[in-house]
Design a protein around this motif. Structure first.
Motif, PDB file in Angstrom:
ATOM      1  N   ASP A  36       0.859  -1.175   0.000  1.00  0.00           N
ATOM      2  CA  ASP A  36       0.000   0.000   0.000  1.00  0.00           C
ATOM      3  C   ASP A  36       0.901   1.233   0.000  1.00  0.00           C
ATOM      4  OD1 ASP A  36      -1.976   1.874   0.248  1.00  0.00           O
ATOM      5  OD2 ASP A  36      -2.849   1.056   2.076  1.00  0.00           O
ATOM      6  N   TYR A  48     -15.075   7.670   4.917  1.00  0.00           N
ATOM      7  CA  TYR A  48     -15.710   6.406   4.565  1.00  0.00           C
ATOM      8  C   TYR A  48     -16.949   6.789   3.773  1.00  0.00           C
ATOM      9  CZ  TYR A  48     -17.297   1.596   5.092  1.00  0.00           C
ATOM     10  OH  TYR A  48     -17.689   0.305   4.860  1.00  0.00           O
ATOM     11  N   ARG A  91      -9.743  -0.304   1.580  1.00  0.00           N
ATOM     12  CA  ARG A  91      -9.818   0.486   0.338  1.00  0.00           C
ATOM     13  C   ARG A  91     -10.986   0.042  -0.537  1.00  0.00           C
ATOM     14  NH1 ARG A  91      -6.300   4.789   0.725  1.00  0.00           N
ATOM     15  NH2 ARG A  91      -4.301   4.134   1.519  1.00  0.00           N
ATOM     16  N   LYS A  92     -11.205  -1.264  -0.616  1.00  0.00           N
ATOM     17  CA  LYS A  92     -12.303  -1.786  -1.443  1.00  0.00           C
ATOM     18  C   LYS A  92     -13.661  -1.317  -0.948  1.00  0.00           C
ATOM     19  CE  LYS A  92      -9.879  -6.043  -2.517  1.00  0.00           C
ATOM     20  NZ  LYS A  92      -9.841  -7.480  -2.235  1.00  0.00           N
ATOM     21  N   ARG A  96     -10.956   6.050   2.438  1.00  0.00           N
ATOM     22  CA  ARG A  96      -9.861   6.797   1.809  1.00  0.00           C
ATOM     23  C   ARG A  96      -9.408   7.914   2.728  1.00  0.00           C
ATOM     24  NH1 ARG A  96     -11.654  11.692   0.364  1.00  0.00           N
ATOM     25  NH2 ARG A  96     -13.816  11.970  -0.212  1.00  0.00           N
ATOM     26  N   LYS A  97      -8.250   8.456   2.417  1.00  0.00           N
ATOM     27  CA  LYS A  97      -7.738   9.586   3.188  1.00  0.00           C
ATOM     28  C   LYS A  97      -8.429  10.861   2.713  1.00  0.00           C
ATOM     29  CE  LYS A  97      -3.464   7.709   4.731  1.00  0.00           C
ATOM     30  NZ  LYS A  97      -2.132   7.986   5.140  1.00  0.00           N
TER      31      LYS A  97
END
Length: 198
Positions: A36, A48, A91-92, A96-97
């Motif tokens: 990653d 999210y 991630r799926k 995310r950031k």
């Protein structure tokens, strides 16, 4: 007469839980080979897709149905919720950031643009707007704000239209506030000025 008891729809048996945990653990082992580039760390602000802005509380190994899984725990102070998901599926699942300044600038440019007026049925447009909000993508959320911005300071439109506008506005403001290190009220004031000027 049947001797076997069928499970109710929607219930999870122990065997189902063990199988799911084992599958997730196997996926995690195979995904460790893929590095990653931007891993999550404790204390990171994240987004999210379905719940908005949260913070990573803990990353660690938990035992689920007899299988050890690396889990990420996220708290969402806005709706007083805590979520734990396997790190290999983070991630799926849409985690995310926080976005970059460039993405925020692009989103603000979209908000300043001309609203797209659709002549379709409101029910279909409402579903499309909700999907954009739930995508967690700041650019898509900006499109919803642009198209519904006439509601910024008025009571025009339906109740559901107003609710969609407020949901998009809340998601946008929360993420930008974290990025800029400001209070959400400051960001909301600036956003409202931008929408009024457009």
């Amino acid at each position: 007469m049947s001797m076997f008891r069928t499970t109710q729809k929607g219930t999870v048996t122990d065997a189902m839980a063990r199988t799911a945990a084992a599958t997730t653990a196997a996926e995690a082992k195979s995904s460790r080979a893929v590095k990653d580039e931007d891993p999550f760390r404790e204390g990171d602000a994240i987004v999210y897709a379905a719940h908005g802005v949260g913070r990573v509380d803990r990353i660690g190994v938990d035992e689920i149905a007899g299988t050890k899984l690396e889990m990420i725990q996220i708290s969402f102070p806005g709706n007083q919720m805590t979520l734990r998901i396997p790190l290999s599926k983070a991630r799926k699942s849409g985690l995310r950031k926080i976005v970059s300044r460039e993405i925020v600038d692009k989103a603000m440019a979209i908000i300043k643009g001309k609203p797209h007026v659709s002549r379709g049925m409101w029910a279909r447009r409402a579903v499309a707007y909700q999907e954009k909000i739930n995508s967690g993508d700041l650019v898509q959320i900006a499109e919803v704000l642009r198209d519904l911005r006439r509601n910024v300071d008025s009571l025009d439109g339906s109740f559901s239209e107003r609710k969609l506008f407020e949901a998009a506005q809340e998601r946008f403001v929360a993420e930008v506030a974290v990025l800029e290190g400001k209070e959400p009220t400051e960001v909301l004031e600036k956003l409202t000025e931008v929408m009024k000027a457009a």
